[in-house]
Design an enzyme around this catalytic site. Structure first.
Site, short mmCIF file in Angstrom:
data_model
loop_
_atom_site.label_atom_id
_atom_site.label_comp_id
_atom_site.label_asym_id
_atom_site.label_seq_id
_atom_site.Cartn_x
_atom_site.Cartn_y
_atom_site.Cartn_z
CG ASP A 247 7.83 -5.78 -10.24
OD1 ASP A 247 7.29 -6.70 -11.44
OD2 ASP A 247 7.92 -5.39 -9.37
CG HIS B 123 8.71 -6.43 -4.51
ND1 HIS B 123 8.92 -5.02 -4.85
CD2 HIS B 123 8.37 -7.29 -6.09
CE1 HIS B 123 8.91 -5.16 -6.37
NE2 HIS B 123 8.22 -6.62 -6.58
CD GLU B 124 7.98 -11.46 -6.04
OE1 GLU B 124 6.70 -10.65 -6.32
OE2 GLU B 124 8.42 -11.09 -6.23
CG HIS C 133 3.57 -7.73 -7.46
ND1 HIS C 133 3.45 -6.79 -7.93
CD2 HIS C 133 4.93 -7.96 -7.33
CE1 HIS C 133 4.18 -6.49 -8.29
NE2 HIS C 133 5.07 -6.78 -8.46
#
Length: 254
Positions: free
Chosen positions: A248, A172-173, A176
């Site tokens: 988000d 997930h990170e 980004h």
């Protein structure tokens, strides 16, 4: 001499709009306080008394307070700019023993949007970080940790996270971070962590600056970066993604 400056902090505590629908003992007391204040201020027109008030909620103030001769001048304070932040940091650290490597100018460039109270908290957090290490001098590394705590929240190192969840957080990170790195108009990532902070399972921290307007291209880039975390999860688990992108999605909707 009859000269005085009267300062009332948290003006909304006594100056809230009066309740005309369902009065009760609590609202009656508040209304009496406000009425007394209004009566007293009416006598200041020809005097040398200046009355100042401060509030974070000007929208709830009673309209009678804002009439001519009362609180009729409004001054809005916005978060300080880079130069202002550096001066506030100088003030907040004046009693701290600072190491030679501390660069308050560099810290001020990394702390856009912080208020004076936030900067005082940052300086205090840096001092606490040094104290935890039983050091008597506050160094740049302590300020770096304090900046992370101020923006991202304290790391929850004692929280047990399964390998499967940590792997999903990592993807997930990474979503980004990759999106922010390749998009020319996006804020660039400063650090990426899978250590839980606050209510988040992980954090990708972007650089920020003193920006007053957002262009269309930058807004689209920010939207893409916000949604890239969910996209990163979907690369790993396809349709079995998690609720980790809830914040988000709120950011993207805003």
């Amino acid at each position: 001499s009859g000269r005085a400056i009267v300062f009332i902090d948290e003006l909304d505590a006594v100056g809230r709009t009066r309740n005309t629908n369902m009065p009760n003992a609590a609202t009656d007391e508040s209304d009496r306080t406000l009425n007394a204040l209004l009566v007293e201020m009416d006598g200041f027109a020809q005097s040398q008394v200046i009355v100042l008030g401060a509030t974070n909620r000007p929208e709830v103030l009673d309209s009678a307070l804002l009439r001519m001769g009362r609180f009729d001048r409004k001054i809005t304070f916005t978060p300080p700019d880079r130069a202002g932040r550096e001066k506030i940091l100088l003030l907040a650290t004046r009693d701290l023993p600072l190491a030679d490597d501390v660069d308050l100018g560099a810290i001020s460039r990394r702390t856009a949007s912080l208020t004076g109270a936030d900067l005082h908290f940052l300086a205090n957090e840096a001092a606490l970080s040094a104290a935890r290490e039983q050091l008597t001098i506050v160094s740049q590394s302590h300020f770096n940790k304090a900046v992370e705590v101020t923006f991202l929240g304290r790391a929850r190192t004692s929280l047990e996270v399964s390998d499967a969840e940590r792997r999903i957080v990592a993807w997930h990170e990474a979503g980004h971070a990759v999106a922010a790195s390749v998009l020319p108009n996006a804020d660039k990532p400063v650090s990426v962590s899978t250590i839980p902070r606050g209510g988040a399972g992980g954090v990708t921290w972007m650089e920020n600056d003193d920006r007053h307007f957002v262009t269309r291209s930058r807004a689209l880039a920010s939207l893409t970066v916000a949604l890239a975390g969910r996209a990163g999860e979907m690369v790993l688990v396809e349709d079995d993604f998690t609720s980790g992108a809830a914040n988000d999605l709120r950011v993207a909707a805003n």
